[in-house]
Design a protein around this motif. Structure first.
Motif, PDB file in Angstrom:
ATOM      1  N   GLY A   1       0.834  -1.124   0.096  1.00 42.26           N
ATOM      2  CA  GLY A   1       0.121  -0.066   0.172  1.00 42.26           C
ATOM      3  C   GLY A   1       0.816   1.357  -0.105  1.00 42.26           C
ATOM      4  O   GLY A   1       0.482   2.194  -0.509  1.00 42.26           O
ATOM      5  N   LEU A   2       1.821   1.340   0.894  1.00 42.29           N
ATOM      6  CA  LEU A   2       2.820   2.467   0.830  1.00 42.29           C
ATOM      7  C   LEU A   2       3.520   2.618  -0.497  1.00 42.29           C
ATOM      8  O   LEU A   2       3.572   3.644  -1.091  1.00 42.29           O
ATOM      9  CB  LEU A   2       3.822   2.221   1.846  1.00 42.29           C
ATOM     10  N   ILE A   3       3.801   1.489  -1.136  1.00 42.28           N
ATOM     11  CA  ILE A   3       4.665   1.723  -2.392  1.00 42.28           C
ATOM     12  C   ILE A   3       3.637   2.045  -3.549  1.00 42.28           C
ATOM     13  O   ILE A   3       3.844   3.052  -4.348  1.00 42.28           O
ATOM     14  CB  ILE A   3       5.055   0.428  -3.053  1.00 42.28           C
ATOM     15  N   GLY A   4       2.415   1.658  -3.622  1.00 37.93           N
ATOM     16  CA  GLY A   4       1.328   2.133  -4.535  1.00 37.93           C
ATOM     17  C   GLY A   4       1.116   3.743  -4.148  1.00 37.93           C
ATOM     18  O   GLY A   4       0.671   4.331  -5.049  1.00 37.93           O
ATOM     19  N   PHE A   5       1.008   4.076  -2.984  1.00 32.99           N
ATOM     20  CA  PHE A   5       0.605   5.485  -2.781  1.00 32.99           C
ATOM     21  C   PHE A   5       1.751   6.377  -3.073  1.00 32.99           C
ATOM     22  O   PHE A   5       1.495   7.250  -3.869  1.00 32.99           O
ATOM     23  CB  PHE A   5       0.525   5.662  -0.993  1.00 32.99           C
ATOM     24  N   VAL A   6       3.082   5.883  -2.843  1.00 35.19           N
ATOM     25  CA  VAL A   6       4.100   6.962  -3.555  1.00 35.19           C
ATOM     26  C   VAL A   6       4.200   6.708  -5.008  1.00 35.19           C
ATOM     27  O   VAL A   6       4.407   7.680  -5.550  1.00 35.19           O
ATOM     28  CB  VAL A   6       5.569   6.274  -3.012  1.00 35.19           C
ATOM     29  N   ALA A   7       3.861   5.478  -5.609  1.00 36.64           N
ATOM     30  CA  ALA A   7       3.925   5.640  -7.003  1.00 36.64           C
ATOM     31  C   ALA A   7       2.732   6.452  -7.677  1.00 36.64           C
ATOM     32  O   ALA A   7       3.001   7.114  -8.629  1.00 36.64           O
ATOM     33  CB  ALA A   7       3.721   3.946  -7.431  1.00 36.64           C
ATOM     34  N   GLY A   8       1.567   6.423  -6.951  1.00 37.56           N
ATOM     35  CA  GLY A   8       0.414   7.329  -7.233  1.00 37.56           C
ATOM     36  C   GLY A   8       0.742   8.689  -7.168  1.00 37.56           C
ATOM     37  O   GLY A   8       0.446   9.611  -8.008  1.00 37.56           O
ATOM     38  N   LYS A   9       1.408   9.373  -6.360  1.00 38.72           N
ATOM     39  CA  LYS A   9       1.997  10.592  -5.912  1.00 38.72           C
ATOM     40  C   LYS A   9       2.890  10.954  -7.078  1.00 38.72           C
ATOM     41  O   LYS A   9       2.764  12.121  -7.610  1.00 38.72           O
ATOM     42  CB  LYS A   9       2.485  10.682  -4.681  1.00 38.72           C
ATOM     43  N   PHE A  10       3.680   9.845  -7.318  1.00 37.54           N
ATOM     44  CA  PHE A  10       4.895  10.190  -8.432  1.00 37.54           C
ATOM     45  C   PHE A  10       4.090  10.636  -9.954  1.00 37.54           C
ATOM     46  O   PHE A  10       4.158  11.318 -10.479  1.00 37.54           O
ATOM     47  CB  PHE A  10       5.839   8.973  -8.529  1.00 37.54           C
ATOM     48  N   LEU A  11       3.190   9.630 -10.220  1.00 40.96           N
ATOM     49  CA  LEU A  11       2.521   9.630 -11.417  1.00 40.96           C
ATOM     50  C   LEU A  11       1.644  10.833 -11.612  1.00 40.96           C
ATOM     51  O   LEU A  11       1.032  11.241 -12.633  1.00 40.96           O
ATOM     52  CB  LEU A  11       1.750   8.439 -11.645  1.00 40.96           C
ATOM     53  N   ASP A  12       0.925  11.306 -10.313  1.00 45.67           N
ATOM     54  CA  ASP A  12       0.032  12.532 -10.429  1.00 45.67           C
ATOM     55  C   ASP A  12       0.920  13.719 -10.558  1.00 45.67           C
ATOM     56  O   ASP A  12       0.331  14.870 -10.858  1.00 45.67           O
ATOM     57  CB  ASP A  12      -0.801  12.418  -9.229  1.00 45.67           C
ATOM     58  N   GLY A  13       2.312  13.805 -10.324  1.00 46.92           N
ATOM     59  CA  GLY A  13       3.147  14.844 -10.560  1.00 46.92           C
ATOM     60  C   GLY A  13       3.353  15.649  -9.157  1.00 46.92           C
ATOM     61  O   GLY A  13       3.758  16.742  -9.042  1.00 46.92           O
ATOM     62  N   GLU A  14       2.751  15.166  -7.964  1.00 47.48           N
ATOM     63  CA  GLU A  14       2.978  15.714  -6.839  1.00 47.48           C
ATOM     64  C   GLU A  14       4.222  15.490  -5.978  1.00 47.48           C
ATOM     65  O   GLU A  14       4.522  16.077  -5.061  1.00 47.48           O
ATOM     66  CB  GLU A  14       1.759  15.294  -5.939  1.00 47.48           C
ATOM     67  N   LEU A  15       5.059  14.421  -6.469  1.00 49.21           N
ATOM     68  CA  LEU A  15       6.132  14.137  -5.854  1.00 49.21           C
ATOM     69  C   LEU A  15       7.218  13.886  -7.165  1.00 49.21           C
ATOM     70  O   LEU A  15       7.053  13.272  -8.010  1.00 49.21           O
ATOM     71  CB  LEU A  15       5.996  12.565  -5.259  1.00 49.21           C
ATOM     72  N   GLU A  16       8.459  14.188  -6.781  1.00 45.42           N
ATOM     73  CA  GLU A  16       9.440  14.233  -7.657  1.00 45.42           C
ATOM     74  C   GLU A  16      10.703  13.094  -7.170  1.00 45.42           C
ATOM     75  O   GLU A  16      10.708  13.071  -5.814  1.00 45.42           O
ATOM     76  CB  GLU A  16      10.361  15.282  -7.985  1.00 45.42           C
ATOM     77  N   LEU A  17      11.081  12.465  -7.935  1.00 48.57           N
ATOM     78  CA  LEU A  17      11.875  11.332  -7.246  1.00 48.57           C
ATOM     79  C   LEU A  17      13.230  11.628  -6.529  1.00 48.57           C
ATOM     80  O   LEU A  17      13.556  11.039  -5.656  1.00 48.57           O
ATOM     81  CB  LEU A  17      12.544  10.433  -8.534  1.00 48.57           C
ATOM     82  N   GLY A  18      13.672  13.124  -6.959  1.00 43.88           N
ATOM     83  CA  GLY A  18      14.767  13.554  -6.077  1.00 43.88           C
ATOM     84  C   GLY A  18      14.178  14.071  -4.862  1.00 43.88           C
ATOM     85  O   GLY A  18      14.847  14.310  -3.894  1.00 43.88           O
ATOM     86  N   ASP A  19      12.849  14.322  -4.326  1.00 44.74           N
ATOM     87  CA  ASP A  19      12.318  14.485  -3.016  1.00 44.74           C
ATOM     88  C   ASP A  19      12.733  13.458  -2.151  1.00 44.74           C
ATOM     89  O   ASP A  19      12.574  13.697  -0.875  1.00 44.74           O
ATOM     90  CB  ASP A  19      10.682  14.857  -3.186  1.00 44.74           C
ATOM     91  N   LEU A  20      12.542  12.319  -2.812  1.00 45.15           N
ATOM     92  CA  LEU A  20      12.952  11.151  -1.689  1.00 45.15           C
ATOM     93  C   LEU A  20      14.313  10.808  -1.360  1.00 45.15           C
ATOM     94  O   LEU A  20      14.496  10.286  -0.143  1.00 45.15           O
ATOM     95  CB  LEU A  20      12.200   9.717  -2.456  1.00 45.15           C
TER      96      LEU A  20
END
Length: 63
Positions: free
Chosen positions: A33-52
């Motif tokens: 669920g956590l992996i899916g949440f992060v992937a969803g945020k990334f695909l929506d554009g609300e999270l960038e890979l560098g932010d992690l």
């Protein structure tokens, strides 16, 4: 769909996994669920890979 409904569905999924599959299944469902949440945020554009991986500044300013 509101966040309350999403939280309810996630809680029910974790509850069923814990009841029928034990604690290991509970942890697996929570991790996926956590992996899916992060992937969803990334695909929506609300999270960038560098932010992690980028360290945060304490005062909120970037250098």
């Amino acid at each position: 769909m509101s966040m309350a409904v999403v939280g309810l569905a996630a809680g029910m999924a974790l509850g069923f996994a814990g009841y029928f599959g034990g604690f290991g299944a509970f942890l697996l469902v929570a991790a996926l669920g956590l992996i899916g949440f992060v992937a969803g945020k990334f695909l929506d554009g609300e999270l960038e890979l560098g932010d992690l991986f980028r360290p945060r500044e304490r005062d909120g300013r970037r250098r």
